[in-house]
Design a protein around this motif. Sequence first.
Motif, mmCIF file in Angstrom:
data_model
loop_
_atom_site.group_PDB
_atom_site.id
_atom_site.type_symbol
_atom_site.label_atom_id
_atom_site.label_comp_id
_atom_site.label_asym_id
_atom_site.label_seq_id
_atom_site.Cartn_x
_atom_site.Cartn_y
_atom_site.Cartn_z
ATOM 1 N N ALA A 1 -53.761 4.980 -22.756
ATOM 2 C CA ALA A 1 -52.994 4.466 -21.610
ATOM 3 C C ALA A 1 -52.421 3.091 -21.917
ATOM 4 C CB ALA A 1 -53.875 4.404 -20.369
ATOM 5 N N ARG A 2 -53.150 2.280 -22.653
ATOM 6 C CA ARG A 2 -52.633 0.975 -23.054
ATOM 7 C C ARG A 2 -51.459 1.110 -24.013
ATOM 8 N NH1 ARG A 2 -58.641 -1.741 -23.735
ATOM 9 N NH2 ARG A 2 -58.767 -2.656 -21.626
ATOM 10 N N ASP A 3 -51.530 2.098 -24.901
ATOM 11 C CA ASP A 3 -50.392 2.345 -25.795
ATOM 12 C C ASP A 3 -49.191 2.836 -24.987
ATOM 13 O OD1 ASP A 3 -49.235 2.701 -28.540
ATOM 14 O OD2 ASP A 3 -49.129 4.785 -27.866
ATOM 15 N N LYS B 1 -45.374 1.146 -24.607
ATOM 16 C CA LYS B 1 -44.124 1.893 -24.788
ATOM 17 C C LYS B 1 -43.262 1.814 -23.525
ATOM 18 C CE LYS B 1 -45.101 3.465 -28.939
ATOM 19 N NZ LYS B 1 -46.493 2.972 -29.119
ATOM 20 N N ILE B 2 -43.897 1.763 -22.360
ATOM 21 C CA ILE B 2 -43.152 1.592 -21.113
ATOM 22 C C ILE B 2 -42.515 0.209 -21.072
ATOM 23 C CG2 ILE B 2 -43.499 1.240 -18.626
ATOM 24 C CD1 ILE B 2 -45.415 3.667 -18.730
ATOM 25 N N ASP B 3 -43.225 -0.798 -21.523
ATOM 26 C CA ASP B 3 -42.645 -2.144 -21.600
ATOM 27 C C ASP B 3 -41.397 -2.142 -22.468
ATOM 28 O OD1 ASP B 3 -44.576 -3.242 -19.972
ATOM 29 O OD2 ASP B 3 -45.774 -4.061 -21.615
ATOM 30 N N ALA B 4 -41.470 -1.447 -23.614
ATOM 31 C CA ALA B 4 -40.324 -1.389 -24.528
ATOM 32 C C ALA B 4 -39.155 -0.649 -23.893
ATOM 33 C CB ALA B 4 -40.742 -0.715 -25.835
ATOM 34 N N LEU B 5 -39.449 0.411 -23.154
ATOM 35 C CA LEU B 5 -38.399 1.163 -22.456
ATOM 36 C C LEU B 5 -37.712 0.292 -21.420
ATOM 37 C CD1 LEU B 5 -36.898 3.729 -21.460
ATOM 38 C CD2 LEU B 5 -38.940 4.249 -20.082
ATOM 39 N N ASP C 1 -32.417 6.197 -25.639
ATOM 40 C CA ASP C 1 -33.014 7.503 -25.895
ATOM 41 C C ASP C 1 -34.283 7.356 -26.727
ATOM 42 O OD1 ASP C 1 -30.937 8.639 -24.502
ATOM 43 O OD2 ASP C 1 -29.826 9.282 -26.295
ATOM 44 N N GLU C 2 -34.261 6.394 -27.659
ATOM 45 C CA GLU C 2 -35.404 6.216 -28.558
ATOM 46 C C GLU C 2 -36.618 5.658 -27.822
ATOM 47 O OE1 GLU C 2 -31.807 6.754 -30.686
ATOM 48 O OE2 GLU C 2 -32.289 5.182 -29.216
ATOM 49 N N THR C 3 -36.416 4.637 -26.976
ATOM 50 C CA THR C 3 -37.564 4.060 -26.272
ATOM 51 C C THR C 3 -38.089 4.997 -25.187
ATOM 52 O OG1 THR C 3 -36.058 2.832 -24.799
ATOM 53 C CG2 THR C 3 -36.924 1.665 -26.733
ATOM 54 N N LEU C 4 -37.194 5.781 -24.579
ATOM 55 C CA LEU C 4 -37.648 6.764 -23.605
ATOM 56 C C LEU C 4 -38.473 7.849 -24.294
ATOM 57 C CD1 LEU C 4 -37.733 8.027 -20.796
ATOM 58 C CD2 LEU C 4 -35.505 9.081 -21.270
ATOM 59 N N ALA D 1 -47.219 1.549 -11.746
ATOM 60 C CA ALA D 1 -48.050 2.748 -11.915
ATOM 61 C C ALA D 1 -48.823 2.696 -13.229
ATOM 62 C CB ALA D 1 -47.177 3.999 -11.863
ATOM 63 N N SER D 2 -48.190 2.181 -14.273
ATOM 64 C CA SER D 2 -48.854 2.067 -15.563
ATOM 65 C C SER D 2 -49.985 1.041 -15.519
ATOM 66 C CB SER D 2 -47.830 1.687 -16.640
ATOM 67 O OG SER D 2 -48.436 1.605 -17.908
ATOM 68 N N ASP D 3 -49.725 -0.110 -14.906
ATOM 69 C CA ASP D 3 -50.772 -1.128 -14.766
ATOM 70 C C ASP D 3 -51.962 -0.584 -13.982
ATOM 71 O OD1 ASP D 3 -49.249 -2.968 -16.140
ATOM 72 O OD2 ASP D 3 -48.594 -4.076 -14.356
#
Length: 428
Positions: A53-55, A59-63, A69-72, A226-228
């Motif tokens: 979940a932390r990973d 990835k959500i932060d990067a998106l 398309d790549e970050t999604l 939601a991720s946090d």
Amino acid sequence: MNHRYSIRAGLLAALLAGTAAPTLADDGVDRSAVITNYADIALAKYSDSLETARDLDAKIDALIEKPSDETLQAAREAWLAARVPYQQTEAYRFGNPVVDDWEGRVNAWPLDEGLIDYVDASYGTESDANTAYTANIIANPNLSLNGETIDAGTITPALLQDTLQEAGGVEANVATGYHAIEFLLWGQDLNGTDAGAGSRPATDFAAGDECTGGNCERRAEYLKAASDLLIADLEEMVGNWETDGAARKNLTDGEPGEALRAILTGLGSLSYGELAGERMKLGLLLHDPEEEHDCFSDNTHNSHLYDAKGIQNVYLGTYGGGGSEAVSGPSLSDLVKAKDPALDEEMQTRLEETMTAMQAIADKAEGGEAYDQQIGEGNEEGNARVQAAIDALIAQTRTIERVIAALDLGSIELEGSDSLDNPNAVFQ
């Protein structure tokens, strides 16, 4: 040293050390060690769930920082990876109250996605069962919900958890957890039982004129909240399985027989009522893709596979680990083998048969025929493949019931399912 003398030596050593003696039954198996290993496996599984979940959060932060398309795709892949350890924890449901009281915050489904974001016109505009059916929090910073004015100007974990989750007492108002995140990463799957998953564009998180779907900053805000919250919830559950955690102590501080009852309640209930019934047979009876577990991402084949894997590794007392080190120790299998070797062999065979049937579904899905296609009306081969897995789960549960009897644990009530026990009720 013979076996009997070894047991006596262990008892003497425990007494001299001032520690509790192992709880040995007349079969010579230490039940407390079985329970401790069960708790250790839970800790490893929830720890792996937390790390994945932390990973996903990274990835959500990067998106959010650079929608593309790549970050999604990277965020989607991280979500899929996070499901692998988490689904294996579901064998800890039903028998452990600490888990049951918490689980709905992270894995509730199905959800009325109109609560969260925009939906296709085919979704409709209202529901007699849910006044928040199309509340669309992302588009509405201020709204009236069940007669109460809601200030959603800033989307926070507290708003999601305390105000929106099960708003109005409606279970379909799922605002938190894996499936809310899944919907935000994939969007609706509008393909029915045809090929294809959700196809939300990365531009739904873009700024300025590139934004699609409207309210892109608020959509990103919701996704991050939601991720946090998912991380915080998993941190809580990891703590519950650590040395002095509530879930572990509930098992280790009580009678070993009660702990074994809890363990087998979880295995039998997930196997029968939840997985074979509500997650598989219901969707197959209705041929309805809305009844598949990971419906936005078309990942249901893996969710079912790892649920089954979780049952198997609890019985065998082993967990291969993801980020964690592998865990292995005294198990239910050892207890059953000491009582009735043939029954233990039967249980292991049933577990393998279920895994084989689940793997057949997964292999077909990975080959291009998703789970929702396999349960589609008229797909005789796909329907038969899913039914074979249901049949294997039912057979597995019948053997679990025999295990309960062999261990003299009394009557245990397992979760049932109208889809299995009274299928005609499904169509009423």
